[in-house]
Design a protein around this motif. Structure first.
Motif, PDB file in Angstrom:
ATOM      1  N   PHE A  48      -9.133 -10.935  -1.726  1.00 50.88           N
ATOM      2  CA  PHE A  48      -9.112 -10.444  -0.353  1.00 50.88           C
ATOM      3  C   PHE A  48      -9.449 -11.538   0.649  1.00 50.88           C
ATOM      4  CE2 PHE A  48     -10.448  -6.873  -3.115  1.00 50.88           C
ATOM      5  CZ  PHE A  48      -9.283  -6.129  -3.018  1.00 50.88           C
ATOM      6  N   ILE A 149       0.345  -3.405  -3.853  1.00 46.56           N
ATOM      7  CA  ILE A 149       0.072  -4.718  -3.269  1.00 46.56           C
ATOM      8  C   ILE A 149       1.373  -5.404  -2.886  1.00 46.56           C
ATOM      9  CG2 ILE A 149      -0.805  -7.038  -3.766  1.00 46.56           C
ATOM     10  CD1 ILE A 149      -2.886  -5.776  -5.596  1.00 46.56           C
ATOM     11  N   LEU A 163      -2.216 -10.627   0.704  1.00 44.45           N
ATOM     12  CA  LEU A 163      -2.589 -10.285  -0.659  1.00 44.45           C
ATOM     13  C   LEU A 163      -1.678 -10.964  -1.671  1.00 44.45           C
ATOM     14  CD1 LEU A 163      -3.473  -6.471  -0.640  1.00 44.45           C
ATOM     15  CD2 LEU A 163      -4.978  -8.369  -1.220  1.00 44.45           C
TER      16      LEU A 163
END
Length: 257
Positions: A48, A149, A163
């Protein structure tokens, strides 16, 4: 048998009963108030990186992560399982292990708190894992669907590209880890393996006095060596003044070429 395997595949789907032993499902959809406990830790997790704290709430709403806890020694996934989620170690230690048909185990990589695992297999699109992931200590893991994601949702969240960039970096770092493992195990003698491993740990800690993350059993598995032989060689090296140690704490005395 086939339906059993299908039930066990994937982190977010049905889990085979053998994976339920020794761990407790904390939450499937992780309620918002529970997630707040992990916000600060997630901010320090490389996955992150470059994502603002205020973006985390909407990000987690989109990714719908879930968290599970595992007891030391329990398997998180087995070789042959389908992996469709990335695991983030919130607490404890996870080992990537390879076992042969006779049950001999080799430790390939070690993931500590804030580390990520499983990303290589979900990115390969084959999903089928060729290794197992095992809890080396009591641990808590957050699982994130890689599909969520990789693909933007209807909200078109801006963090998706970030990401993906982070996942690519993590895969590169994991490859470096595996190269380091290869460097150690390619040495001809057990002494060379030990010295190469300890030298690397000293460099990583920036000191000739350091603590290693592996106990004797785990270290013998990592070095692909017999535990008794490892213990004897460590004793000889200590007697010769090459090293000193107390449990997992080591000191190097000689310059290692």
């Amino acid at each position: 048998m086939g339906s059993e395997r299908r039930e066990a595949s994937g982190y977010g789907r049905g889990v085979h009963p053998r994976l339920l032993e020794g761990h407790k499902v904390l939450s499937e959809d992780l309620e918002r108030d529970k997630m707040k406990e992990y916000i600060d830790l997630l901010m320090e997790t490389p996955l992150f990186g470059n994502i603002k704290k205020e973006e985390l709430d909407s990000m987690l709403t989109c990714l719908k992560p879930y968290v599970k806890s595992f007891k030391k020694g329990n398997y998180i996934t087995h070789s042959g399982d389908d992996i469709k989620s990335v695991g983030v170690v919130l607490q404890g230690t996870v080992q990537m292990v390879k076992e042969d048909i006779w049950g001999n185990k080799t430790i390939l990589a070690i993931m500590t708190e804030k580390s990520v695992f499983g990303e290589t297999f979900v990115c390969s699109r084959s999903y089928n894992s060729t290794v197992s992931f095992q809890a080396a200590a009591d641990c808590t893991v957050m699982f994130l669907s890689f599909e969520r994601i990789l693909h933007s949702c209807h909200r078109a969240c801006s963090f998706h590209n970030t990401l993906i960039d982070n996942v690519v970096i993590l895969i590169a770092q994991k490859n470096i880890q595996l190269m380091e493992k290869l460097e150690v195990t390619s040495k001809k003698s057990l002494r060379e393996k030990i010295l190469t491993y300890l030298s690397r740990e000293a460099q990583r800690n920036g000191s000739m006095y350091f603590e290693v993350p592996l106990g004797r059993i785990e270290l013998s598995d990592y070095l692909c060596a017999d535990r008794s032989a490892l213990t004897r060689e460590l004793s000889r090296m200590k007697a010769e003044g090459l090293i000193d140690y107390d449990r997992n704490t080591f000191r190097l005395y000689e310059k290692i070429d």
